[in-house]
Design an enzyme around this catalytic site. Structure first.
Site, PDB file in Angstrom:
ATOM      1  N   SER A 190       0.823  -1.211   0.000  1.00 15.35           N
ATOM      2  CA  SER A 190       0.000   0.000   0.000  1.00 15.35           C
ATOM      3  C   SER A 190       0.856   1.259   0.000  1.00 15.35           C
ATOM      4  CB  SER A 190      -0.918   0.013   1.227  1.00 15.35           C
ATOM      5  OG  SER A 190      -0.155   0.188   2.403  1.00 15.35           O
ATOM      6  N   CYS A 191       0.243   2.329  -0.492  1.00 17.67           N
ATOM      7  CA  CYS A 191       0.826   3.673  -0.425  1.00 17.67           C
ATOM      8  C   CYS A 191      -0.357   4.634  -0.277  1.00 17.67           C
ATOM      9  CB  CYS A 191       1.664   3.983  -1.667  1.00 17.67           C
ATOM     10  SG  CYS A 191       0.729   4.077  -3.196  1.00 17.67           S
ATOM     11  N   ARG A 192      -0.190   5.878  -0.614  1.00 20.30           N
ATOM     12  CA  ARG A 192      -1.285   6.822  -0.452  1.00 20.30           C
ATOM     13  C   ARG A 192      -2.394   6.574  -1.469  1.00 20.30           C
ATOM     14  NH1 ARG A 192      -3.492  11.452  -1.814  1.00 20.30           N
ATOM     15  NH2 ARG A 192      -2.145  12.186  -3.465  1.00 20.30           N
ATOM     16  N   LEU A 200      -4.227   3.978   0.564  1.00 22.88           N
ATOM     17  CA  LEU A 200      -4.864   4.307   1.836  1.00 22.88           C
ATOM     18  C   LEU A 200      -6.047   5.252   1.665  1.00 22.88           C
ATOM     19  CD1 LEU A 200      -2.551   2.795   3.202  1.00 22.88           C
ATOM     20  CD2 LEU A 200      -2.638   4.520   4.962  1.00 22.88           C
TER      21      LEU A 200
END
Length: 143
Positions: free
Chosen positions: A99-101, A128
């Site tokens: 995951s990342c932003r 996210l």
């Protein structure tokens, strides 16, 4: 002055903006085309975490990670990601959700992990931002 001439002049005076636009459009297109392969939405990721003991890897910078992350996520920032892959060898047989932003950086991390021989790698589609939109919890606790 015709509209086309104005556009050409604007592009000439602000070429760096159009270069940035081209890069962003390219990354978004790449994410749409390649991101669909081996990606999961937040609810699928939750199911993998709960029923298959999936490992969550957050590739955001440490400062962003500290502000809130998925429970039990490992923080391995993209800056230096390749150099830190050895820390993941103990999880090689488990499914991994990266995951990342927004899902773009994690897509690149997924590609890197696949090149290193990791097989069950899934990008968190929407990152996210999608996780929060699905009203799923974040924590500030360290693992």
């Amino acid at each position: 002055m015709p509209l086309l001439d104005q556009l050409v002049e604007f592009v000439g005076n602000h070429w760096y903006l159009f270069l940035a636009l081209a890069v962003i459009v390219g990354l978004l297109t790449h994410n749409l085309i390649v991101g669909g392969q081996g990606s999961v939405d937040p609810l699928q990721a939750t199911e993998m975490m709960n029923h298959r003991d999936a490992v969550v890897i957050d590739v955001r910078p440490a400062a962003d990670f500290a502000k809130g992350h998925i429970i039990n996520a490992l923080n391995i920032p993209m800056n230096g990601f390749k150099n830190q892959l050895a820390t993941l060898t103990k999880y090689k047989g488990k499914p991994m959700v990266v995951s990342c932003r927004s899902g773009s950086q994690s897509s690149m991390a997924c590609s890197q992990l696949r090149k290193e021989g990791y097989e069950e790698i899934y990008n968190l589609r929407g990152g996210l931002m999608a996780w929060e939109s699905a009203n799923l919890p974040l924590t500030r606790k360290k693992r």
